[in-house]
Design a protein around this motif. Structure first.
Motif, mmCIF file in Angstrom:
data_model
loop_
_atom_site.group_PDB
_atom_site.id
_atom_site.type_symbol
_atom_site.label_atom_id
_atom_site.label_comp_id
_atom_site.label_asym_id
_atom_site.label_seq_id
_atom_site.Cartn_x
_atom_site.Cartn_y
_atom_site.Cartn_z
ATOM 1 N N GLY A 121 1.157 -1.407 0.065
ATOM 2 C CA GLY A 121 0.169 0.019 0.667
ATOM 3 C C GLY A 121 1.232 1.250 0.098
ATOM 4 N N LEU A 122 0.237 2.090 -0.458
ATOM 5 C CA LEU A 122 1.079 3.612 -0.622
ATOM 6 C C LEU A 122 0.359 4.530 0.623
ATOM 7 C CD1 LEU A 122 0.514 4.621 -4.459
ATOM 8 C CD2 LEU A 122 2.128 3.114 -3.192
ATOM 9 N N PRO A 123 -0.728 4.486 1.162
ATOM 10 C CA PRO A 123 -0.992 5.400 2.266
ATOM 11 C C PRO A 123 -0.482 5.015 3.580
ATOM 12 C CG PRO A 123 -2.982 4.808 0.491
ATOM 13 C CD PRO A 123 -1.746 3.474 0.828
ATOM 14 N N ASP A 124 0.368 4.080 4.018
ATOM 15 C CA ASP A 124 0.816 4.025 5.188
ATOM 16 C C ASP A 124 1.696 4.937 5.561
ATOM 17 O OD1 ASP A 124 -0.221 0.792 5.199
ATOM 18 O OD2 ASP A 124 -0.158 1.420 2.992
ATOM 19 N N THR A 125 0.941 5.014 6.945
ATOM 20 C CA THR A 125 2.834 6.142 7.257
ATOM 21 C C THR A 125 3.453 5.492 8.353
ATOM 22 O OG1 THR A 125 0.474 6.496 8.997
ATOM 23 C CG2 THR A 125 0.791 7.791 7.094
ATOM 24 N N ASP A 126 3.707 4.760 8.932
ATOM 25 C CA ASP A 126 4.730 4.237 9.584
ATOM 26 C C ASP A 126 5.978 4.326 9.330
ATOM 27 O OD1 ASP A 126 6.356 2.506 11.630
ATOM 28 O OD2 ASP A 126 5.532 0.123 11.129
ATOM 29 N N PRO A 127 7.230 5.287 9.776
ATOM 30 C CA PRO A 127 7.989 5.509 9.141
ATOM 31 C C PRO A 127 8.905 3.698 9.333
ATOM 32 C CG PRO A 127 7.815 6.017 11.604
ATOM 33 C CD PRO A 127 6.340 5.698 11.466
ATOM 34 N N GLU A 128 9.130 2.907 9.824
ATOM 35 C CA GLU A 128 9.475 1.995 9.472
ATOM 36 C C GLU A 128 9.017 1.043 8.545
ATOM 37 O OE1 GLU A 128 11.174 -0.586 12.977
ATOM 38 O OE2 GLU A 128 10.825 0.947 14.381
ATOM 39 N N GLY A 153 5.341 2.158 -2.265
ATOM 40 C CA GLY A 153 4.657 0.325 -1.415
ATOM 41 C C GLY A 153 5.859 0.169 -0.692
ATOM 42 N N VAL A 154 4.810 -0.174 0.894
ATOM 43 C CA VAL A 154 4.815 -0.272 2.250
ATOM 44 C C VAL A 154 6.688 -1.812 1.520
ATOM 45 C CG1 VAL A 154 4.204 -2.121 4.103
ATOM 46 C CG2 VAL A 154 2.804 -0.090 3.147
ATOM 47 N N GLU A 155 5.969 -2.847 0.885
ATOM 48 C CA GLU A 155 7.324 -3.620 1.138
ATOM 49 C C GLU A 155 8.120 -3.497 0.371
ATOM 50 O OE1 GLU A 155 6.339 -6.155 2.277
ATOM 51 O OE2 GLU A 155 4.602 -5.474 3.422
ATOM 52 N N ALA A 156 8.207 -2.442 -0.666
ATOM 53 C CA ALA A 156 9.567 -2.004 -0.573
ATOM 54 C C ALA A 156 10.235 -1.178 -0.146
ATOM 55 C CB ALA A 156 9.280 -1.357 -1.773
ATOM 56 N N ASN A 157 9.676 -0.366 1.580
ATOM 57 C CA ASN A 157 10.336 0.284 2.192
ATOM 58 C C ASN A 157 10.047 -0.600 3.672
ATOM 59 O OD1 ASN A 157 10.523 2.706 0.497
ATOM 60 N ND2 ASN A 157 8.260 2.760 0.768
ATOM 61 N N ARG A 158 9.897 -1.586 3.259
ATOM 62 C CA ARG A 158 9.949 -1.810 5.548
ATOM 63 C C ARG A 158 11.729 -2.356 5.778
ATOM 64 N NH1 ARG A 158 5.850 -4.247 7.890
ATOM 65 N NH2 ARG A 158 4.822 -5.208 5.881
ATOM 66 N N ARG A 159 11.501 -1.616 6.825
ATOM 67 C CA ARG A 159 13.097 -1.547 7.573
ATOM 68 C C ARG A 159 13.109 -3.070 7.536
ATOM 69 N NH1 ARG A 159 16.291 2.404 8.869
ATOM 70 N NH2 ARG A 159 17.973 1.787 10.089
ATOM 71 N N GLY A 160 14.531 -3.951 7.511
ATOM 72 C CA GLY A 160 15.131 -4.936 8.195
ATOM 73 C C GLY A 160 15.029 -5.820 6.586
ATOM 74 N N ARG A 161 14.118 -5.355 5.742
ATOM 75 C CA ARG A 161 14.096 -6.636 4.631
ATOM 76 C C ARG A 161 15.035 -6.044 2.916
ATOM 77 N NH1 ARG A 161 8.158 -7.808 3.724
ATOM 78 N NH2 ARG A 161 8.426 -9.008 5.366
ATOM 79 N N ILE A 162 15.431 -6.612 2.204
ATOM 80 C CA ILE A 162 15.959 -6.077 1.453
ATOM 81 C C ILE A 162 14.959 -7.200 -0.003
ATOM 82 C CG2 ILE A 162 17.660 -5.938 -0.014
ATOM 83 C CD1 ILE A 162 19.646 -5.184 2.283
ATOM 84 N N ARG A 163 14.648 -6.293 -0.567
ATOM 85 C CA ARG A 163 14.111 -7.168 -1.654
ATOM 86 C C ARG A 163 14.405 -7.010 -2.545
ATOM 87 N NH1 ARG A 163 10.106 -4.932 -4.223
ATOM 88 N NH2 ARG A 163 8.414 -7.462 -3.808
ATOM 89 N N PHE A 164 14.674 -8.594 -3.622
ATOM 90 C CA PHE A 164 16.052 -8.823 -4.658
ATOM 91 C C PHE A 164 14.742 -8.625 -6.001
ATOM 92 C CE2 PHE A 164 18.354 -9.542 -1.512
ATOM 93 C CZ PHE A 164 20.046 -8.429 -1.721
ATOM 94 N N ASP A 165 13.533 -8.984 -6.231
ATOM 95 C CA ASP A 165 12.640 -9.367 -7.109
ATOM 96 C C ASP A 165 11.206 -9.550 -6.404
ATOM 97 O OD1 ASP A 165 11.657 -11.512 -5.442
ATOM 98 O OD2 ASP A 165 13.121 -12.540 -6.503
ATOM 99 N N GLY A 166 10.127 -8.904 -7.886
ATOM 100 C CA GLY A 166 8.900 -8.629 -7.495
ATOM 101 C C GLY A 166 8.709 -7.432 -8.079
#
Length: 208
Positions: A121-128, A153-166
Motif C-alpha cells: 500500500g501507499l497510504p501507510d505512514t509507519d516510519p519503519e 509501496g510498503v514492502e519496498a520500504n519495510r525496514r530490515g527487509r531487502i527485496r531482490f525481485d517482485g
C-alpha cells in the motif's frame, strides 16, 4: 503561456492534435500535458533533502507500457525521518556507506491508471514501513548534491527487509527544490520493466 481561443468546429480537431503531439491529462476535463510540465518548476534548491518535507500534488504521465499518454494525479506527503531510522541497512544489517533515508511518507494515487503497480500500500505512514520512502545516495565523499530515489509501496520500504525481485515502483528524482520535485518513474515485475514515464510533484503552499 498563450491559450487556444478558437471555438466551434475548429476546437475539436485542435484538441485532438494536441493529444497526439503531447498527450493529455484527464482530470476535470482535458489539459495539454505540455502545460503540466511547463508548470513543474523545482524552484530554488534546498540545503538538504530533508527540507523537501511537506504536502504535494503528484502527477504521473506514462511514456511506455500498456497505458501510454495516460496520467494519474493524487497526493504525496513527506515527513522528515528520525535520526535513528535514517540509516539504510545492507544485507548484513550494517548501514550502507553513503546512503540514507531523509524522508518517509505516504501517497494517495491510482497507479493502475498509468499501468504501474507497487509492492504494498501507499497510504501507510509507519516510519519503519512507509508507503513512500525517499532514499539519498551521495555522489561524492562530501555527501553534497545526493541522488534521490522515491520507492512506492510498503514492502519496498519495510525496514530490515531487502527485496531482490517482485513488483516495484521507483521514482528517480532529477530536479528538487522549494517548489517541487520532478523526474522519471519506472514500474515492473520480476520479469522486468512494464511501464515508465515522467512525474511532477508540486508543493502545496497551504500544507506543512
Amino acid at each position: 503561456m498563450a491559450r487556444l481561443r478558437w471555438s466551434g468546429r475548429i476546437l475539436l480537431p485542435v484538441v485532438c492534435l494536441s493529444v497526439l503531439l503531447a498527450g493529455c491529462v484527464r482530470r476535470s476535463g482535458v489539459r495539454a500535458v505540455a502545460t503540466v510540465w511547463a508548470a513543474c518548476v523545482a524552484g530554488d534548491r534546498v540545503t538538504s533533502p530533508a527540507d523537501l518535507a511537506g504536502e504535494y500534488e503528484l502527477t504521473l504521465y506514462a511514456t511506455s507500457g500498456p497505458r501510454v499518454a495516460r496520467t494519474t494525479s493524487g497526493r504525496l506527503t513527506l515527513h522528515r525521518q528520525s535520526d535513528d531510522l535514517r540509516g539504510v541497512p545492507d544485507v548484513d544489517g550494517t548501514p550502507m556507506a553513503g546512503a540514507w533515508m531523509p524522508l518517509y511518507g505516504s501517497a494517495v494515487l491510482e497507479l493502475d491508471r498509468v499501468g504501474a503497480a507497487a509492492a504494498g500500500g501507499l497510504p501507510d505512514t509507519d516510519p519503519e514501513a512507509p508507503g513512500v520512502g525517499v532514499y539519498a545516495e551521495a555522489s561524492d565523499v562530501s555527501g553534497r548534491d545526493p541522488q534521490l530515489t522515491m520507492r512506492l509501496g510498503v514492502e519496498a520500504n519495510r525496514r530490515g527487509r531487502i527485496r531482490f525481485d517482485g513488483t516495484y515502483m521507483s521514482l528517480k528524482v532529477r530536479e528538487w527544490g522549494r517548489a517541487g520535485i520532478a523526474g522519471e518513474w519506472a514500474s515492473g515485475e520480476v520479469e522486468g520493466e512494464v511501464a515508465s514515464g515522467r512525474f511532477c510533484a508540486t508543493r502545496d503552499s497551504t500544507g506543512s
